[in-house]
Design a protein around this motif. Structure first.
Motif, short mmCIF file in Angstrom:
data_model
loop_
_atom_site.label_atom_id
_atom_site.label_comp_id
_atom_site.label_asym_id
_atom_site.label_seq_id
_atom_site.Cartn_x
_atom_site.Cartn_y
_atom_site.Cartn_z
N PHE A 1 0.87 -1.09 -0.15
CA PHE A 1 0.07 0.05 0.04
C PHE A 1 0.88 1.23 0.04
O PHE A 1 0.35 2.19 -0.71
N SER A 2 1.92 1.27 0.57
CA SER A 2 2.54 2.60 0.79
C SER A 2 3.31 2.96 -0.51
O SER A 2 3.58 4.03 -0.84
N ARG B 1 2.20 8.41 -3.67
CA ARG B 1 2.94 7.55 -2.60
C ARG B 1 3.71 8.78 -1.82
O ARG B 1 4.15 8.28 -0.58
N ARG C 1 -4.38 9.57 3.37
CA ARG C 1 -4.15 8.26 3.37
C ARG C 1 -3.58 8.01 4.72
O ARG C 1 -2.91 8.81 5.22
N ASN D 1 -1.42 4.88 5.45
CA ASN D 1 -0.30 3.67 5.18
C ASN D 1 -0.47 2.35 6.11
O ASN D 1 -0.67 1.18 5.80
N ASP D 2 -0.86 2.73 7.43
CA ASP D 2 -0.89 1.79 8.42
C ASP D 2 -2.29 0.89 8.35
O ASP D 2 -2.37 -0.07 8.66
N ASN E 1 -3.78 0.74 5.28
CA ASN E 1 -4.18 0.63 3.97
C ASN E 1 -5.28 1.08 3.31
O ASN E 1 -6.27 0.56 2.71
#
Length: 115
Positions: free
Chosen positions: A29-30, A53, A71, A73-74, A76
């Protein structure tokens, strides 16, 4: 297998707010780019907002100053905070996840702005 699931749509009055969520699984995801698109009845699908990103963002002129993409990222997950909603924002909102040139779509969530 990549899965993209949108949520958070619904009926809201003009001037109201909604927050949409886009959860992706099966991705790194990152590194993905994520875009929110929408399609109103009888119209083509259009890009609403995009986040890279690197957390850079881009917005359609019609939503600048009202919508915010972010967003986590942790988790997703990408969010679309929509404020000052207008009837013309009524549409099915789709999330698109792009990872290394591969594009994945969710099934969409309906947003209806009406009094």
């Amino acid at each position: 297998q990549v899965q993209v699931v949108e949520s958070g749509g619904g009926l809201v009055q003009p001037g109201g707010s909604l927050r949409l969520s886009c959860a992706a699984s099966g991705t790194i995801f990152s590194i993905v780019y994520v875009g929110w698109y929408r399609q109103a009845p009888g119209k083509e699908r259009e890009l609403v907002a995009l986040i890279t990103r690197s957390f850079n963002t881009n917005y359609a002129d019609s939503v600048k100053g009202r919508f915010t993409i972010s967003r986590d990222n942790d988790k997703n997950t990408v969010y679309l905070q929509m404020n000052s909603l207008k009837p013309e924002d009524t549409a099915v909102y789709y999330c698109n996840v792009n990872q290394r040139g591969m594009s994945y779509w969710g099934k969409g969530t309906l947003v209806t702005v009406s009094s």
